[in-house]
Write an enzyme that holds these catalytic residues in place. Structure first.
Site, PDB file in Angstrom:
ATOM      1  N   ASP A  37      34.793   8.584  35.080  1.00 25.33           N
ATOM      2  CA  ASP A  37      35.528   9.348  36.108  1.00 25.33           C
ATOM      3  C   ASP A  37      37.020   8.416  36.618  1.00 25.33           C
ATOM      4  OD1 ASP A  37      33.521  10.959  36.680  1.00 25.33           O
ATOM      5  OD2 ASP A  37      32.056   9.445  38.371  1.00 25.33           O
TER       6      ASP A  37
HETATM    7  N1  URA Z   1      28.664   8.953  35.383  1.00 24.03           N
HETATM    8  C1  URA Z   1      29.166   9.116  36.287  1.00 24.03           C
HETATM    9  O1  URA Z   1      28.336   9.405  36.734  1.00 24.03           O
HETATM   10  N2  URA Z   1      30.102   8.520  36.046  1.00 24.03           N
HETATM   11  C2  URA Z   1      31.265   8.355  34.828  1.00 24.03           C
HETATM   12  O2  URA Z   1      31.924   7.620  34.601  1.00 24.03           O
HETATM   13  C3  URA Z   1      30.243   7.959  33.869  1.00 24.03           C
HETATM   14  C4  URA Z   1      29.175   8.371  34.213  1.00 24.03           C
END
Ligand code: URA
Length: 235
Positions: free
Chosen positions: A106
């Site tokens: 993310d």
């Molecule tokens: N899980 C998440 O919620 N976000 C990420 O960036 C990676 C794994």
């Protein structure tokens, strides 16, 4: 990049088989910068040297394997109209090589991100079939306890009914957990904690398989993986 044998480099570029490459070199048809290549065993750095066959420059594309310490606020994407991507953080010589991030972190997730131009390498890390573990440090609201550990172990069901594979949770501090997951569903770790009534306030990926983030890399910094490190991922 690392030095590569000239005959291998020509073969990897798809212009000739290894045997044909050796033949071309023997016939004096291959030039490295200003010199006729004496044999196929010489090692060249395609980032530094230009290689010509019959006077035509070859466009050498090799597989690249890069680890980045992804900074907060940057998209895990190859391009975006308005926002900075992890590929924008690379120098132009690398940006030309059709690189893409292996899976997605993310925008606000930090830590180990692999970047490559090797589709099958990427697939073997992402596919849940290979069970490559990814370890995240998550700071959460609330206090983690044994029931969270058990729920992760049993396999969390997300709010939309999606069932996750069994995962591992260890508690580092009351509101900081280390989560090991073997698949990569959308916002998976955040949603797993959310199903336990905890909101993730910071998420950082520490490792993929047997490969840990090089702690010397500051946010936004990157380096190429060694062959040993690439193999470590799948150990
Ligand atoms: N899980 C998440 O919620 N976000 C990420 O960036 C990676 C794994």
């Amino acid at each position: 990049m690392a030095l590569v044998r000239l005959d291998k480099l020509i073969a990897d570029s798809g212009l000739a088989s290894r045997r044909e490459a050796k033949d071309l070199i023997k016939k004096g048809k291959v030039r490295v910068d200003n010199f006729i290549a004496p044999n196929g065993e010489i090692k060249v750095d395609p980032d530094v040297s230009e290689i010509f066959i019959n006077g035509e420059k070859i466009d050498y594309k090799c597989n690249r394997y890069i680890m980045m310490n992804k900074p907060n606020g940057v998209l895990s994407a190859t391009e975006d109209a308005g926002q900075e991507t992890v590929i924008d953080l690379l120098p132009e010589s690398l940006r030309k090589q059709e690189l893409f991030p292996v899976g997605r972190l993310d925008k606000d997730t930090t830590g180990l991100l692999l970047i490559t131009n090797d589709g099958s390498f990427s697939h073997s890390i992402i596919t849940p079939k290979r069970h490559v573990p990814k370890v995240y440090r998550a700071a959460v609201t609330g206090i983690l306890d044994e029931s969270d550990i058990r729920a992760f172990e049993e396999g969390i069901t997300l709010s939309d009914g999606t069932k996750c594979m069994s995962a591992h949770l260890s508690i580092e501090r009351p509101s900081v957990g280390l989560a090991t997951v073997y698949e990569g569903k959308y916002h998976q770790v955040k949603r797993m904690f959310a199903s336990r009534g905890k909101h993730v306030t910071a998420l950082h990926r520490l490792s993929i398989g047997g490969l840990s983030l090089d702690e010397k890399l500051k946010p936004g910094e990157f380096r190429e993986l060694t062959e040993e490190e690439i193999n470590k991922i799948f150990e």
